[in-house]
Design a protein around this motif. Structure first.
Motif, PDB file in Angstrom:
ATOM      1  N   VAL A 168       0.832  -1.206   0.000  1.00 29.57           N
ATOM      2  CA  VAL A 168       0.000   0.000   0.000  1.00 29.57           C
ATOM      3  C   VAL A 168       0.865   1.254   0.000  1.00 29.57           C
ATOM      4  CG1 VAL A 168      -1.646   1.339   1.382  1.00 29.57           C
ATOM      5  CG2 VAL A 168      -1.975  -1.130   1.106  1.00 29.57           C
ATOM      6  N   GLU A 169       1.869   1.289   0.865  1.00 28.93           N
ATOM      7  CA  GLU A 169       2.718   2.481   0.958  1.00 28.93           C
ATOM      8  C   GLU A 169       3.536   2.694  -0.314  1.00 28.93           C
ATOM      9  OE1 GLU A 169       4.986   1.915   4.465  1.00 28.93           O
ATOM     10  OE2 GLU A 169       3.255   2.027   5.812  1.00 28.93           O
ATOM     11  N   ASP A 170       4.038   1.618  -0.895  1.00 24.48           N
ATOM     12  CA  ASP A 170       4.815   1.744  -2.133  1.00 24.48           C
ATOM     13  C   ASP A 170       3.965   2.287  -3.271  1.00 24.48           C
ATOM     14  OD1 ASP A 170       6.998   0.789  -0.859  1.00 24.48           O
ATOM     15  OD2 ASP A 170       7.061  -1.166  -1.859  1.00 24.48           O
ATOM     16  N   ILE A 171       2.747   1.775  -3.398  1.00 24.77           N
ATOM     17  CA  ILE A 171       1.856   2.236  -4.470  1.00 24.77           C
ATOM     18  C   ILE A 171       1.448   3.678  -4.244  1.00 24.77           C
ATOM     19  CG2 ILE A 171      -0.441   1.911  -5.483  1.00 24.77           C
ATOM     20  CD1 ILE A 171      -0.075  -1.106  -4.991  1.00 24.77           C
ATOM     21  N   ALA A 172       1.115   4.025  -3.004  1.00 25.11           N
ATOM     22  CA  ALA A 172       0.713   5.401  -2.704  1.00 25.11           C
ATOM     23  C   ALA A 172       1.843   6.378  -3.012  1.00 25.11           C
ATOM     24  CB  ALA A 172       0.293   5.508  -1.241  1.00 25.11           C
ATOM     25  N   ARG A 173       3.057   6.024  -2.667  1.00 26.63           N
ATOM     26  CA  ARG A 173       4.203   6.912  -2.906  1.00 26.63           C
ATOM     27  C   ARG A 173       4.525   7.006  -4.394  1.00 26.63           C
ATOM     28  NH1 ARG A 173       7.066   4.772   0.479  1.00 26.63           N
ATOM     29  NH2 ARG A 173       8.166   3.234  -0.819  1.00 26.63           N
ATOM     30  N   SER A 174       4.503   5.892  -5.096  1.00 26.69           N
ATOM     31  CA  SER A 174       4.867   5.884  -6.515  1.00 26.69           C
ATOM     32  C   SER A 174       3.831   6.587  -7.379  1.00 26.69           C
ATOM     33  CB  SER A 174       5.051   4.438  -7.002  1.00 26.69           C
ATOM     34  OG  SER A 174       6.108   3.798  -6.323  1.00 26.69           O
ATOM     35  N   LEU A 175       2.562   6.444  -7.038  1.00 30.29           N
ATOM     36  CA  LEU A 175       1.490   7.029  -7.845  1.00 30.29           C
ATOM     37  C   LEU A 175       1.016   8.367  -7.301  1.00 30.29           C
ATOM     38  CD1 LEU A 175       1.593   4.122  -8.928  1.00 30.29           C
ATOM     39  CD2 LEU A 175      -0.899   4.177  -9.077  1.00 30.29           C
ATOM     40  N   LYS A 176       1.660   8.826  -6.197  1.00 27.83           N
ATOM     41  CA  LYS A 176       1.309  10.114  -5.580  1.00 27.83           C
ATOM     42  C   LYS A 176      -0.181  10.171  -5.268  1.00 27.83           C
ATOM     43  CE  LYS A 176       5.081  12.773  -7.667  1.00 27.83           C
ATOM     44  NZ  LYS A 176       5.821  11.573  -8.135  1.00 27.83           N
ATOM     45  N   THR A 177      -0.634   9.175  -4.532  1.00 30.09           N
ATOM     46  CA  THR A 177      -2.030   9.103  -4.155  1.00 30.09           C
ATOM     47  C   THR A 177      -2.128   8.739  -2.678  1.00 30.09           C
ATOM     48  OG1 THR A 177      -4.181   8.160  -4.776  1.00 30.09           O
ATOM     49  CG2 THR A 177      -2.291   6.656  -4.770  1.00 30.09           C
ATOM     50  N   SER A 178      -3.339   8.585  -2.170  1.00 28.60           N
ATOM     51  CA  SER A 178      -3.535   8.271  -0.754  1.00 28.60           C
ATOM     52  C   SER A 178      -3.424   6.765  -0.525  1.00 28.60           C
ATOM     53  CB  SER A 178      -4.910   8.757  -0.286  1.00 28.60           C
ATOM     54  OG  SER A 178      -5.935   7.993  -0.901  1.00 28.60           O
ATOM     55  N   THR A 179      -3.242   6.383   0.739  1.00 28.93           N
ATOM     56  CA  THR A 179      -3.172   4.959   1.061  1.00 28.93           C
ATOM     57  C   THR A 179      -4.522   4.276   0.842  1.00 28.93           C
ATOM     58  OG1 THR A 179      -3.568   5.483   3.401  1.00 28.93           O
ATOM     59  CG2 THR A 179      -1.274   5.205   2.695  1.00 28.93           C
ATOM     60  N   ALA A 180      -5.625   5.005   1.026  1.00 25.94           N
ATOM     61  CA  ALA A 180      -6.944   4.421   0.771  1.00 25.94           C
ATOM     62  C   ALA A 180      -7.098   4.069  -0.707  1.00 25.94           C
ATOM     63  CB  ALA A 180      -8.044   5.390   1.212  1.00 25.94           C
ATOM     64  N   VAL A 181      -6.631   4.955  -1.578  1.00 27.12           N
ATOM     65  CA  VAL A 181      -6.681   4.680  -3.017  1.00 27.12           C
ATOM     66  C   VAL A 181      -5.782   3.494  -3.351  1.00 27.12           C
ATOM     67  CG1 VAL A 181      -6.103   5.563  -5.305  1.00 27.12           C
ATOM     68  CG2 VAL A 181      -7.285   7.033  -3.662  1.00 27.12           C
ATOM     69  N   ALA A 182      -4.574   3.491  -2.787  1.00 23.12           N
ATOM     70  CA  ALA A 182      -3.641   2.397  -3.050  1.00 23.12           C
ATOM     71  C   ALA A 182      -4.229   1.060  -2.619  1.00 23.12           C
ATOM     72  CB  ALA A 182      -2.320   2.650  -2.324  1.00 23.12           C
ATOM     73  N   SER A 183      -4.888   1.045  -1.454  1.00 22.38           N
ATOM     74  CA  SER A 183      -5.521  -0.182  -0.974  1.00 22.38           C
ATOM     75  C   SER A 183      -6.625  -0.636  -1.923  1.00 22.38           C
ATOM     76  CB  SER A 183      -6.086   0.031   0.435  1.00 22.38           C
ATOM     77  OG  SER A 183      -6.706  -1.136   0.921  1.00 22.38           O
ATOM     78  N   SER A 184      -7.407   0.319  -2.416  1.00 24.47           N
ATOM     79  CA  SER A 184      -8.475  -0.012  -3.360  1.00 24.47           C
ATOM     80  C   SER A 184      -7.908  -0.565  -4.671  1.00 24.47           C
ATOM     81  CB  SER A 184      -9.318   1.229  -3.652  1.00 24.47           C
ATOM     82  OG  SER A 184      -9.981   1.679  -2.490  1.00 24.47           O
ATOM     83  N   LEU A 185      -6.784  -0.006  -5.129  1.00 22.90           N
ATOM     84  CA  LEU A 185      -6.166  -0.491  -6.368  1.00 22.90           C
ATOM     85  C   LEU A 185      -5.724  -1.946  -6.238  1.00 22.90           C
ATOM     86  CD1 LEU A 185      -4.021   2.636  -7.346  1.00 22.90           C
ATOM     87  CD2 LEU A 185      -6.045   1.778  -8.546  1.00 22.90           C
ATOM     88  N   ILE A 186      -5.167  -2.287  -5.065  1.00 17.57           N
ATOM     89  CA  ILE A 186      -4.760  -3.679  -4.844  1.00 17.57           C
ATOM     90  C   ILE A 186      -5.974  -4.599  -4.861  1.00 17.57           C
ATOM     91  CG2 ILE A 186      -3.734  -5.283  -3.186  1.00 17.57           C
ATOM     92  CD1 ILE A 186      -1.968  -2.973  -2.217  1.00 17.57           C
ATOM     93  N   THR A 187      -7.037  -4.180  -4.178  1.00 20.89           N
ATOM     94  CA  THR A 187      -8.246  -5.004  -4.096  1.00 20.89           C
ATOM     95  C   THR A 187      -8.898  -5.175  -5.460  1.00 20.89           C
ATOM     96  OG1 THR A 187      -8.642  -4.267  -1.811  1.00 20.89           O
ATOM     97  CG2 THR A 187     -10.505  -5.222  -3.008  1.00 20.89           C
ATOM     98  N   ASP A 188      -8.991  -4.099  -6.230  1.00 24.31           N
ATOM     99  CA  ASP A 188      -9.746  -4.125  -7.489  1.00 24.31           C
ATOM    100  C   ASP A 188      -8.939  -4.618  -8.678  1.00 24.31           C
ATOM    101  OD1 ASP A 188     -11.835  -3.075  -6.040  1.00 24.31           O
ATOM    102  OD2 ASP A 188     -11.477  -1.006  -6.662  1.00 24.31           O
ATOM    103  N   PHE A 189      -7.636  -4.295  -8.719  1.00 20.16           N
ATOM    104  CA  PHE A 189      -6.848  -4.581  -9.915  1.00 20.16           C
ATOM    105  C   PHE A 189      -5.576  -5.385  -9.656  1.00 20.16           C
ATOM    106  CE2 PHE A 189      -8.971  -0.434 -10.432  1.00 20.16           C
ATOM    107  CZ  PHE A 189      -9.798  -0.738 -11.509  1.00 20.16           C
ATOM    108  N   GLY A 190      -5.261  -5.644  -8.388  1.00 24.97           N
ATOM    109  CA  GLY A 190      -3.998  -6.273  -8.055  1.00 24.97           C
ATOM    110  C   GLY A 190      -3.855  -7.688  -8.598  1.00 24.97           C
ATOM    111  N   ARG A 191      -2.682  -7.990  -9.086  1.00 19.67           N
ATOM    112  CA  ARG A 191      -2.334  -9.323  -9.573  1.00 19.67           C
ATOM    113  C   ARG A 191      -0.821  -9.401  -9.683  1.00 19.67           C
ATOM    114  NH1 ARG A 191      -4.102  -9.755 -15.837  1.00 19.67           N
ATOM    115  NH2 ARG A 191      -2.393 -11.247 -15.947  1.00 19.67           N
ATOM    116  N   ILE A 192      -0.330 -10.625  -9.733  1.00 21.12           N
ATOM    117  CA  ILE A 192       1.081 -10.822 -10.001  1.00 21.12           C
ATOM    118  C   ILE A 192       1.251 -10.827 -11.507  1.00 21.12           C
ATOM    119  CG2 ILE A 192       3.063 -12.337  -9.670  1.00 21.12           C
ATOM    120  CD1 ILE A 192       1.968 -11.067  -7.131  1.00 21.12           C
ATOM    121  N   GLU A 193       2.213 -10.042 -12.005  1.00 20.56           N
ATOM    122  CA  GLU A 193       2.362  -9.867 -13.452  1.00 20.56           C
ATOM    123  C   GLU A 193       2.610 -11.190 -14.175  1.00 20.56           C
ATOM    124  OE1 GLU A 193       4.196  -5.704 -14.563  1.00 20.56           O
ATOM    125  OE2 GLU A 193       5.499  -6.782 -13.180  1.00 20.56           O
ATOM    126  N   PHE A 194       1.965 -11.317 -15.304  1.00 16.92           N
ATOM    127  CA  PHE A 194       2.182 -12.475 -16.151  1.00 16.92           C
ATOM    128  C   PHE A 194       3.090 -12.129 -17.329  1.00 16.92           C
ATOM    129  CE2 PHE A 194      -0.759 -15.244 -14.112  1.00 16.92           C
ATOM    130  CZ  PHE A 194      -1.789 -14.433 -13.645  1.00 16.92           C
TER     131      PHE A 194
END
Length: 411
Positions: free
Chosen positions: A239-265
């Protein structure tokens, strides 16, 4: 425990979400009764930040489980996080009183209590004391020494410990929510309890439970606990890595993991685009931008790889000591990420499966999820604890002789 003696409660304080699960005894089986869960923060529901576990949130989770189950929760077995967790092998022994003749339960209790004094670091507390074998006189390799004639009893004990300050803060939080702590157990140990099979533990299995602030690794071989440690990577790091890299909040980062998160193929694919709100609380939309989901998944993949590499190194050390591992089981919310099973199999080169809670009757489909493994395992642990207490009114003597808290066979 609840106001009904045949009902058992597990409280998961180690995972990404605080969870409570209640089950009722149905003969020797446990049947699901109710649950409560602290939902993740959602940026699109007006949450400013991801929720952390507090006494208030624990109270809300408990109340949800009480209302849906029609019970009053008095105490619970609590699964705690893996931050600062380690395990040590201690060899200890006690001389039996003259004329005693045979080993009694109190002698087993004494040798285990002496092992606890062998905690390597001050400021730690024992979560589990796991006897690997006993030596009674000329007899070695014993799992249950009760009744053997001997003048001295020795034991090899695996001690799973954590920082006392972290342990006490969890207990205080649960108590403040109006619930007693029946017992504490390493969240990964409980998750393994709820997901591993006896065959896996005999043949050699590693279990990774992805937690909130840290993850845990346990290894079983020949039915014994061989390793239990914390891995310093959890969902909060993603969550913290995504929030820092995308310049967004931790709530947004958490939502991104829940909605779109996956291990790259396939790193060569750009992936779908998604609008990511910015970190400006006054104008998150205006400060936002379109981002590639692949960027999010690169961050997730990097952190997961780090965790798996740490686990791989620890498993290699165990194998060198003569305890080869044949399979791997994953649990925790991050274990639900698409692609994680294949990635774990590729990194650790082990047969891998996702650990789903499967030992409770009538468990709703929504709870047949790796994130519920710790809560389900804690319920099973509570049930077994009560079983041994009923067999002997002297709780400590019975625990020592049966190995419930102190022996891995409860898994």
């Amino acid at each position: 425990m609840t106001d009904k003696p045949s009902t058992f409660v597990g409280l998961d304080m180690s995972g990404a979400l605080t969870r409570c699960l209640v089950a009722v005894a149905n003969g020797e089986q446990l049947r699901y009764l109710s649950c409560g869960v602290m939902p993740p923060a959602r940026w699109d529901e007006g949450e400013a930040a991801a929720k952390d576990a507090t006494a208030e949130s624990v109270y809300e989770v408990i109340r949800e489980a009480e209302e849906s189950g029609g019970v009053t929760i008095v105490s619970a077995v609590v699964g705690v996080g893996a931050t600062g967790v380690s395990s040590h092998l201690v060899h200890t022994g006690v001389t039996l009183p003259a004329g005693e003749g045979k080993i009694r339960p109190r002698d087993v209790q004494a040798v285990i209590a002496k092992a606890e004094q062998g905690l390597v670091h001050r400021g730690t507390t024992a979560l589990q004391l796991v006897p690997l074998e006993f030596i009674a006189g000329p007899c070695s390799g014993l799992r249950d020494p009760i009744g053997y004639p001997a003048s001295r009893l020795e034991a090899f004990v695996r001690i799973v410990s954590m920082r006392k300050s972290d342990h006490d803060s969890v207990g205080a939080m649960v108590n403040e929510a109006g619930v007693g702590v029946k017992d504490t157990v390493l969240g990964g140990f409980a998750a393994a309890f709820g997901t591993l099979t006896q065959e896996e533990m005999v043949q050699g299995v590693a279990h990774i439970d992805f937690g909130k602030a840290a993850s845990s690794l346990t290894v079983h071989r020949r039915g014994c606990l061989r390793l239990a440690i914390g891995l310093p990577i959890g969902r909060d790091d993603l969550v913290e890595d995504i929030a820092r890299s995308l310049k967004t909040s931790t709530a947004v980062a958490s939502s991104l993991i829940t909605d779109f998160g996956r291990i790259e193929f396939d790193l060569g694919q750009d992936g779908a685009l998604v609008f990511v709100p910015g970190s400006d609380p006054k104008d998150p939309v205006g400060s936002g931008a379109m981002r590639s989901c692949n960027l999010v998944n690169r961050i997730i993949t990097r952190r997961v790889n780090d965790c798996l590499q740490m686990a791989h190194e620890e498993i290699r050390k165990v194998a060198v000591q003569g305890d080869p591992v044949r399979s791997l089981v994953l649990s925790g919310d991050m274990a639900a990420l698409p692609g994680i099973q294949k990635r774990a199999r590729d990194v650790l080169r082990l047969s891998t499966r996702i650990g789903l809670p499967s030992k409770l009757q009538n468990l709703p489909p929504a709870l047949q999820h790796p994130g519920w493994a710790c809560a389900a395992g804690s319920v099973l642990y509570a049930h077994r604890l009560a079983y041994w207490q009923e067999r002997n009114t002297n709780k400590q003597e019975r625990l020592a002789s049966s190995g419930l808290r102190h022996e891995e066979k409860v898994l």
